[in-house]
Each structure stands twice: as C-alpha cells, then as structure tokens.
Enzyme design. Sequence first.
Site, PDB file in Angstrom:
ATOM      1  N   ASP A   1       0.888  -1.167   0.056  1.00 38.29           N
ATOM      2  CA  ASP A   1       0.012  -0.128   0.256  1.00 38.29           C
ATOM      3  C   ASP A   1       0.898   1.278   0.093  1.00 38.29           C
ATOM      4  O   ASP A   1       2.126   1.350   0.514  1.00 38.29           O
ATOM      5  CB  ASP A   1      -0.844  -0.087   1.385  1.00 38.29           C
ATOM      6  CG  ASP A   1      -0.263  -0.043   2.519  1.00 38.29           C
ATOM      7  OD1 ASP A   1       0.989  -0.763   2.672  1.00 38.29           O
ATOM      8  OD2 ASP A   1      -0.531   0.744   3.285  1.00 38.29           O
ATOM      9  N   GLU A   2       0.097   2.360  -0.518  1.00 40.03           N
ATOM     10  CA  GLU A   2       0.932   3.643  -0.271  1.00 40.03           C
ATOM     11  C   GLU A   2       2.082   3.755  -0.657  1.00 40.03           C
ATOM     12  O   GLU A   2       3.094   4.491  -0.069  1.00 40.03           O
ATOM     13  CB  GLU A   2       0.573   4.177   1.282  1.00 40.03           C
ATOM     14  CG  GLU A   2      -0.720   4.263   1.295  1.00 40.03           C
ATOM     15  CD  GLU A   2      -1.108   4.439   2.781  1.00 40.03           C
ATOM     16  OE1 GLU A   2      -2.102   5.381   3.051  1.00 40.03           O
ATOM     17  OE2 GLU A   2      -0.320   4.242   3.753  1.00 40.03           O
ATOM     18  N   VAL A   3       2.687   3.029  -1.980  1.00 35.71           N
ATOM     19  CA  VAL A   3       3.914   3.297  -2.518  1.00 35.71           C
ATOM     20  C   VAL A   3       3.701   4.596  -3.477  1.00 35.71           C
ATOM     21  O   VAL A   3       3.467   4.451  -4.758  1.00 35.71           O
ATOM     22  CB  VAL A   3       4.394   2.306  -3.078  1.00 35.71           C
ATOM     23  CG1 VAL A   3       5.738   1.949  -3.465  1.00 35.71           C
ATOM     24  CG2 VAL A   3       4.070   0.591  -2.174  1.00 35.71           C
TER      25      VAL A   3
END
Length: 473
Positions: free
Chosen positions: A285-287
């Site tokens: 997530d959230e890269v």
Amino acid sequence: MPLPLVPLPRHVQLHDGRAAVALDGAVLVAPAGVAGHASGMLGLPLAEETDLDEASCAVVLSVKPGEGEEYTLRAAHGRVEVSGAERGVLRGLATLVQLRDLDLPNAPAGAIPAVEIADGPRFGYRGLMVDIARHFFGVPVLERVIDLMALYQLNVLHLHLTDDQGWRIEVPGRPELTDISGATAVGGAPGGFLTSDDYSHLVRYAGQRGIDVVPEIDMPGHTNAAMHAIGELTETGQPTPVDTGIEVGNSMLRLSNPAVAPFLAEVFGHVAALTPGRFLHVGGDEVLKMDSAEYAGFIELLTRVVAETGKSPMLWGEAAVAGLPGDALIQLWDSTKDPAPIVAAAEKGATVVLSPGSRVYLDMQYHEDYPLGLHWAGYVETRDAYEWDPLEYAPDLPADAVVGVEAAIWTETLVTEDELYTMLLPRLAAAAEVAWTAQGDRDFDDFASRVRAQAQLWRERGLAFHPSPEVFG
C-alpha cells in the site's frame, strides 16, 4: 426479551417452561483438543462421561470431524451440550460464556436459560487488523484483544508488524531490526517488539480460541524502520533518519538494490516458519513514488518469496494492478478509490476481504470533536460500522470472490490500552455481526439493544469503551 447475544445467531429457541441450568457445581466433559481451554474459560473441572449420572450437572462438548464453524448449543434438564467441528465448538463456547455472564431475564445469575441455538457464520473470514508498529502493544494487551475477538466469533488476527516508525518482530539473523527500530515509535514513544517466542505464544493462544494469525511485513513502502536499521537497504548505503511522524509515502525499497531480495527471503522465511496459517501479508500500500513497472516487479518478487515459503500472499488493494497468483487474497481498504482493479483481479481468480475505511477502520474518529483517531475516511460511528452489506459495497465484485470482512485499528493516535479499547468498542461488535450474521437478519436498533447489555461484560473485564449515543442514548 430476546437473548442479548452478539453476533446474532441464526436460530434461537427459548424453552420458557423448562428450568435454567445452573453451572455452580457443574463439571465439564470434553475431548483433549479443547478440554484445557474450555475448562479455563468456564472455570469447571474436567470429568469423564462415564462419571456422570442422572443428577449430574454437566457441560458436554462433542467435537465432530470437519473444519466448519457451525455449532448447536442445547441447555435443559441440568445439562448443556455444545456440538460441532472443533472450531464450531469454540464458537459455541463463546456463546455459552455470553449466556453465563450476562444478566438474563430467563435465568438466575450464572445460569444458562433453557435454550436451543443453531448457528454458523455468513463469511468464513472475519478478522481484525491491529497496528503495533506506530505504537507498540505487547503480549498481555494482544491476549486480551484475542479474548475479545473470540467472544464475538472473529477468526483472524492480522498483526501489522512493521512500518516507518518501528519494527516489531524479531528476525534472528537481523538483530539490528529490533535493536534499533524496535525502540522507536510515533512521537518518540518507547517502542518495543515481539520476540520469536512471544509471537509463537500469541499464535498458540489465538489458535486455542479458533483464531488464525496473519503477520504483515509491509513492503515496498512503509519501510523506513527497516532502512533506518540496515543501511544496505537504502540507495546510498547509509541508514535513513528515524521517522516518528505519521505521514505516509516517504519510504520505499528499490527493486534494483541487490540487498533487497535476500532480505525479503530471510524475513519472510523466518516469519513463515513461525506461522501455521495460510497467509503472509506483504503490504503493497501507499507506494507513492515508484513507477508502475517497478511496482509490478516488486509485487511479483514479494509473491514469489511468499510462495517459496509454502504460504499464500495477502496484499492491500493497490496490488491488484499487478499480476497476482491465483491464491492471492486482496484486502480492499481505501473507500476513496475506484475498486475496478480489484474487481478485475477477482474476475481472474483472486479472492477479496473487505476493510472499507468508511465502515470498519476503527481508528476513524467517532465524530468531529473526538479526541482520538483520524478522519481521512470520514467519521465512523457505530451505525456506520453496522449498516452496510459486504456484498453490496462493491457490487461489481463477484459474490463468490468475497470471503469476508476485516476491521482495522491503526495506532498513530493511540498510546494506551484504554485508548485502544475505546476505539474498538462498540464498533468491533458491529463489524463482527456484519461478518457473522445473515444480512436479512440484521437490524441496527435490535443490535443496539443487545450491545447495551454487552457493556456489562466490558465493564467486568475492565475494557474501556465509547458510550455511543447511537447505542446508549
């Protein structure tokens, strides 16, 4: 008045003309696999069936072959009988504890009303994710979380073990992870970590209660704690500064770094060896600063590393854009994003667990002025956590791809055990009923009346809770 059980069972029949079953002086008859745990839960001594006579008061557990969670519970004529497969019997035990410990109009204190219950879950996956990376919560707190999960028929504890602010699981070949990043946390809090023995203890403790543990090592973003401890994981070869804030998207491992793949193999190999369950959660997530080609390559590496351990990968919803193996489990969490990539992955065989932030992120503030929590997904009161249908949340998802529901509690703003429970309760009970009880049988006003009675159990167990006006008036 109906029995105030949570989650609501499929079928309950009270026998008003029959005497309640008093458990004072009762004995427990149970097979070896569940006997010790059940005896501890109920506070009853063990006996053999052959020791019983017509005058004996007994709780009799009958474990049948199989892996399902359906159970029947019958209480009458001085005997309580719970039957099902092993996990079904454990679910029946949770119902029995509620029947014993609640003040019921149908029975004196500590007695079980004459009743027959036939029950089983709507979804096979019913989880809670607990973030111990932002602020650390150790074994005693997690044991109490597991006990609460078992009481409400949840069966998966997802532990978020690593993030930018701290690394919470021992890896013997990489002691610097916990020596350095086990000591850090949001806001400069003390930190802490689970030893391999601690983690194994929690796995056993949960397993005795019919709960699987899914460990999460979040990659390739949310990795500053790893890079702060091990300089070779960075692009410069130098450790990154400590991160005690709560911003996301500022860290990532790079696929081109030759130190990364061996590190992943070592970490996931160790955690897999300690985890009997099927899944390892690899994050995803959230890269925010990695291009799509490198991201897809990193996800492919992660799923390959997991496969080499003999496990299956679980990933946050962003990873659906990458090519995923058929045994992958995708966790839909971001209520603000189009679920189309997850739908497409499900149509190709992936399964999905639903964790929409606007419904079951239990770190969201209850209301605008609430002193704890965040509100990026909105304000989530108890009714919000209850009044939704998982099969209608993303209607384009194939119904057979949705395997369950997982609530989540992130700890950026939560420091104490009381703060943790204040955010969990009463919303965890709501999420549990969403996951367990058939949609057509659920009604919020009825749920609220049952949860008001459940607050008695929370007080007796010393668990803080939010006195939601939607529930308590």
